[in-house]
Write a protein that holds these residues in place. Structure first.
Motif, PDB file in Angstrom:
ATOM      1  N   LEU A  36       0.824  -1.017  -0.034  1.00  0.00           N
ATOM      2  CA  LEU A  36       0.026  -0.081  -0.132  1.00  0.00           C
ATOM      3  C   LEU A  36       0.727   1.147  -0.032  1.00  0.00           C
ATOM      4  CD1 LEU A  36      -2.655  -0.601   2.617  1.00  0.00           C
ATOM      5  CD2 LEU A  36      -2.845  -1.100   0.248  1.00  0.00           C
ATOM      6  N   ASP A  37       0.622   2.470  -0.457  1.00  0.00           N
ATOM      7  CA  ASP A  37       1.006   3.726  -0.305  1.00  0.00           C
ATOM      8  C   ASP A  37       0.772   4.334   1.056  1.00  0.00           C
ATOM      9  OD1 ASP A  37       2.210   3.623  -2.912  1.00  0.00           O
ATOM     10  OD2 ASP A  37       0.801   5.547  -3.372  1.00  0.00           O
ATOM     11  N   CYS A  38       1.232   5.167   1.474  1.00  0.00           N
ATOM     12  CA  CYS A  38       1.490   5.611   2.862  1.00  0.00           C
ATOM     13  C   CYS A  38       0.349   6.727   3.177  1.00  0.00           C
ATOM     14  CB  CYS A  38       2.673   6.043   3.287  1.00  0.00           C
ATOM     15  SG  CYS A  38       3.454   7.498   2.360  1.00  0.00           S
ATOM     16  N   HIS A  39      -0.647   6.674   2.290  1.00  0.00           N
ATOM     17  CA  HIS A  39      -1.709   7.655   2.322  1.00  0.00           C
ATOM     18  C   HIS A  39      -2.988   7.168   1.936  1.00  0.00           C
ATOM     19  CE1 HIS A  39       1.341   8.964  -0.724  1.00  0.00           C
ATOM     20  NE2 HIS A  39       0.634   8.511  -1.450  1.00  0.00           N
ATOM     21  N   CYS A  40      -3.271   5.972   2.573  1.00  0.00           N
ATOM     22  CA  CYS A  40      -4.414   5.092   1.990  1.00  0.00           C
ATOM     23  C   CYS A  40      -5.345   5.006   3.222  1.00  0.00           C
ATOM     24  CB  CYS A  40      -3.773   3.789   1.536  1.00  0.00           C
ATOM     25  SG  CYS A  40      -3.017   3.828  -0.088  1.00  0.00           S
ATOM     26  N   GLY A  59      -9.028   3.692  -0.589  1.00  0.00           N
ATOM     27  CA  GLY A  59      -8.889   5.081  -0.926  1.00  0.00           C
ATOM     28  C   GLY A  59      -7.278   5.319  -0.857  1.00  0.00           C
ATOM     29  N   HIS A  60      -7.082   6.218  -1.823  1.00  0.00           N
ATOM     30  CA  HIS A  60      -5.830   6.810  -1.907  1.00  0.00           C
ATOM     31  C   HIS A  60      -5.808   8.387  -2.091  1.00  0.00           C
ATOM     32  CE1 HIS A  60      -2.328   8.153  -4.620  1.00  0.00           C
ATOM     33  NE2 HIS A  60      -1.430   7.299  -3.594  1.00  0.00           N
ATOM     34  N   VAL A  61      -4.975   9.186  -1.368  1.00  0.00           N
ATOM     35  CA  VAL A  61      -5.021  10.549  -1.538  1.00  0.00           C
ATOM     36  C   VAL A  61      -4.013  10.888  -2.770  1.00  0.00           C
ATOM     37  CG1 VAL A  61      -4.687  12.869  -0.516  1.00  0.00           C
ATOM     38  CG2 VAL A  61      -5.114  10.875   0.905  1.00  0.00           C
TER      39      VAL A  61
HETATM   40 MN    MN Z   1       0.650   7.703  -3.686  1.00  0.00          MN
END
Ligand code: MN
Ligand code: UD2
Length: 581
Positions: free
Chosen positions: A228-232, A363-365
Motif C-alpha cells: 500500500l502507499d502511505c496515504h491510504c 482510498g488513496h490521496v
Molecule cells: Mn501515493
C-alpha cells in the motif's frame, strides 16, 4: 524468497528494526522491544465458543486487529464527507503552508480522526460474499514512506488495523525510506511501539520506492505480500477478496479498486459502479480506461475479477513466492515511476495475470502535484522499455525525445531473467492482453512534427481540453519546440492525421461547413471528414471538401493555423514531417 532477500539486502542496509508480537522468532539484526501496551481488548479471532451460531462465528473470524473507536460528536470528515474549514487569516496561512509542503491539505487531515469511518462504496453483492477465513493465506502489509505527514501515514496504519481481520493480517511493515522529518523519528517509533502487529524498519540511505518495498518484503513473514502507499484508507472488506483470489490462483497479482480521496477536502470519492482498468499510452504514461466488451463477456458476475493490462502501481497483493519467482522488482529503478508498467508487462509476459477485484476498495490521496522530484522516472521507464518492449520500444522513443538518450544503467540481469522465465514477447502482450491499444505505424517520414514549407518555424500543435478530455479543440500552428507531446502527429496508411501520444487517440477532422481542423476520436474505419491524402508534392488534400491544408499566419486568436483552402502551388500548402531530436 531468499533470492529476493539476497537481491534486496545486497543493496540495502537495515538500520533499525523493531516490532512487537508474540509469535515471531528472533531475528539477527532486530532488537525486540518490550510490550508497551496490553493486547487490545476484544481483538483477535479468539477461540470458538460453545454453541456459537454460524453468524456469530463469522463475526468472530472477521474481527479486525483493533476495533474502530466510535466517532467523537461532530467529528470532521466522518463517512468520507468533504470538509472545508472556516479559517481566519492565520489559519488559512497554516493551511496553505501545509499544502505547499505536502501537496496535500495536511492542516485539514490533522483535524480528521485517524479512525474515521468510510462510506460504503462497493458493489452490493460484495457484502453477501462469505469467506473461508481459516483457510485463506495470511498477509504482510508493506508500506514504504518518504517524508509523509503524520496524520496521513497514521490514518493508513489504523485503517489497515481496523479493517483487516486479525486472523488474516500477519503484520504491517512500515519502511522509512530515509525520511528527514522529525516527526518520523522518535515520535513515530514511540507511537508505533504501542501498536500490535506493526513493525518499522528504516533504510539508511534513500532507496526509492522499489528497493524500499523490497526491504519490507525481505522481512515479511506472511504468505502473501500486500503493498500500500502511505496515504491510504481501506474500505470495509478490502483484504479478503485479494487473499481469496490469490488462494484460488497463485499466479494472480490482484489490485484493489483505487478510490480517490480528495487532497484538499479529504472527501472519499469511491463508487460502487464498474471500476476502471489500467493501460498506458506510447509515452509510457499510465492511463485508466473502461472495461472492454470482451472482458465483460468473459466475466460471469459483476463481482468477478477484471483482467487489467497494467496496474497503477501502489496497491496490490501477490503471493510472496510467486513475486520472488517473477523477479520481484527491478532494483535498478530509483525513487519513483516506471516500476508499475515494468511489473505489469512482466506479470503478463511471464505467464501470470494482473487483475482488479471489484470487491476490494482502497482510498488513496492523489496529491495536488508531485511532492518530491520524480526525475528518475524517465530512466526507470527506459529500463522497462529496453527489457520488455522489443521493437515496440521505438514507438515510445519516437514520442519521448529524451528517452532514447537517457542513461539507464545495466539491464543484463533483467534480460537474463526474461530469458530464464521464457517470457513471451511484447507483440503477444499487445495482441492478447491489450488489443484495445492502437499500435502506431510510424512509417519513416510520416510521423513527428508536421511543418509547412511556408512557415518552417511553426508546427502542427494540438492542446486537448483537459487531462481527461481529448476531443473538441482546434489544431493550430505553434512555434516548434521539438519536445513531441502536443506537436507529435502521425499520418497513417488509412489517410488519417492522428494525434497519438496520448490515449485515447484523436484524429484531425473537418466539421461540416468549417475550414479548420478539429480533433475527434478516431474510428476503426475513418469517416470521410477525417481522410486526408498526403501527396508526393507535399500537399495535404482533404478528400471530402476537395481542398488543401494551408498554413494561415493569422487564423485562430492571433495564432497561425492550418486551414482548408482551394489547392494551389503555394509554399504554405507544402508540408513535411520532421522527427524531433
Ligand atoms: Mn501515493
Ligand atoms: C503511483 C502509485 C505509486 C507508485 C508510482 C509509480 C498508486 C496509488 N500510486 O504514484 O505507488 O507505483 O505511481 O512509481 O498506484 N516512496 C518511497 N521512496 C521514494 C518515493 C516514494 O518510499 O523515494 C513511497 C511514498 O511515500 C509512497 C509510495 O512510495 O508511499 C508511492 O509514492 P507516491 O505516493 O508518491 O506515488 P503516487 O501515488 O503518486
Amino acid at each position: 524468497l531468499l533470492a529476493l532477500l539476497a537481491g534486496a539486502t545486497a543493496t540495502v542496509a537495515l538500520a533499525l528494526v523493531f516490532w512487537r508480537s508474540s509469535d515471531w522468532g528472533p531475528e539477527a539484526r532486530a532488537p525486540r522491544l518490550p510490550a508497551l501496551q496490553p493486547e487490545p481488548a476484544g481483538a483477535g479471532a479468539g477461540a470458538p465458543q460453545a454453541g456459537e451460531s454460524a453468524e456469530e462465528r463469522l463475526q468472530r473470524l472477521r474481527r479486525p486487529v483493533y476495533p474502530r473507536p466510535p466517532p467523537e460528536p461532530g467529528a470532521l470528515g466522518e463517512l468520507g464527507r468533504a470538509v472545508s474549514l472556516e479559517l481566519d487569516e492565520a489559519g488559512k496561512k497554516l493551511q496553505e503552508d501545509s499544502i505547499q509542503r505536502h501537496q496535500i491539505n495536511i492542516y485539514l487531515s490533522d483535524r480528521i480522526s485517524l479512525h474515521r469511518r468510510l462510506p460504503e462504496r462497493w458493489h452490493p453483492l460484495c457484502k453477501e460474499k462469505k469467506y473461508d477465513y481459516e483457510n485463506l493465506p495470511k498477509t504482510s502489509v508493506v508500506i514504504a514512506f518518504y517524508n509523509e505527514a503524520w496524520s496521513t501515514l497514521l490514518r493508513t496504519v489504523y485503517s489497515v488495523l481496523e479493517t483487516s481481520p486479525d486472523i488474516l493480517l500477519k503484520e504491517i511493515i512500515l519502511v522509512d525510506d530515509y525520511s528527514d522529518r522529525e516527526h518520523l523519528k522518535e515520535p513515530l517509533e514511540n507511537h508505533l511501539s504501542g501498536l500490535h502487529k506493526v513493525r518499522l524498519i528504516r533504510a539508511n540511505k534513500r532507496e526509492g520506492l522499489v528497493r524500499a518495498r523490497l526491504l519490507g518484503a525481505s522481512i515479511a513473514t506472511g504468505e502473501i505480500l500486500t503493498f500500500l502507499d502511505c496515504h491510504c484508507e481501506c474500505h470495509e472488506g478490502w483484504l479478503e477478496p485479494l487473499l481469496e483470489r490469490i488462494h484460488e490462483e497463485e499466479s494472480a497479482v490482484v489490485c484493489p479498486v483505487i478510490d480517490v480521496i480528495d487532497w484538499n477536502t479529504f472527501e472519499y470519492l469511491g463508487n460502487s459502479g464498474e471500476p476502471q482498468i489500467g493501460g498506458f499510452d506510447w509515452r509510457l504514461v499510465f492511463t485508466w480506461h473502461v472495461v472492454p466488451e470482451k472482458e465483460q463477456q468473459r466475466r460471469s458476475s459483476k463481482i468477478d475479477v477484471i483482467r487489467s493490462p497494467t496496474m497503477a502501481g501502489g496497491l496490490f497483493a501477490v503471493n510472496k513466492k510467486y513475486f520472488e519467482y517473477l523477479g520481484s522488482y527491478d532494483t535498478g529503478m530509483e525513487v519513483w515511476g516506471g516500476e508499475n508498467l515494468e511489473f505489469s508487462f512482466r506479470i503478463w509476459q511471464c505467464g501470470g495475470s494482473l487483475e482488479i477485484h471489484p470487491c476490494s476498495h482502497v482510498g488513496h490521496v492523489f496529491p495536488k502535484q508531485a511532492p518530491y522530484s520524480r526525475s528518475k522516472a524517465l530512466a526507470n521507464s527506459v529500463r522497462a522499455a529496453e527489457v520488455w518492449m522489443d521493437e515496440y520500444k521505438e514507438i515510445y522513443y519516437h514520442r519521448n525525445m529524451h528517452a532514447r538518450k537517457e542513461p539507464y544503467g545495466d539491464i543484463t540481469e533483467r534480460q537474463q531473467l526474461r530469458a530464464k522465465l521464457k517470457c513471451k514477447d511484447f507483440g503477444w502482450f499487445l495482441e492478447n492482453v491489450y488489443p484495445e491499444l492502437h499500435v502506431p505505424e510510424d512509417r519513416p517520414g510520416y510521423f513527428g512534427m508536421l511543418i509547412s514549407r511556408g512557415m518552417e518555424e511553426y508546427c502542427f500543435d494540438y492542446n486537448p481540453p483537459s487531462e481527461n478530455e481529448i476531443t473538441g479543440n482546434q489544431v493550430i500552428l505553434y512555434l516548434c519546440h521539438g519536445m513531441g507531446q502536443n506537436q507529435f502527429f502521425e499520418y497513417t496508411s488509412r489517410n488519417e492525421i492522428r494525434y497519438n501520444t496520448r490515449q485515447p487517440e484523436a484524429c484531425a477532422a473537418v466539421d461540416v461547413g468549417a475550414d479548420h481542423l478539429t480533433m475527434h476520436l478516431c474510428y476503426k474505419n475513418p469517416p470521410e471528414n477525417q481522410k486526408f491524402i498526403f501527396k508526393e508534392d507535399g500537399s495535404i488534400f482533404h478528400v471530402q471538401s476537395k481542398k488543401c491544408l494551408q498554413a494561415e499566419p493569422n487564423a485562430s486568436n492571433g495564432n497561425p493555423a492550418p486551414l482548408l483552402r482551394t489547392c494551389t502551388n503555394s509554399e504554405y500548402q507544402r508540408w513535411f514531417f520532421k522527427e524531433s531530436s
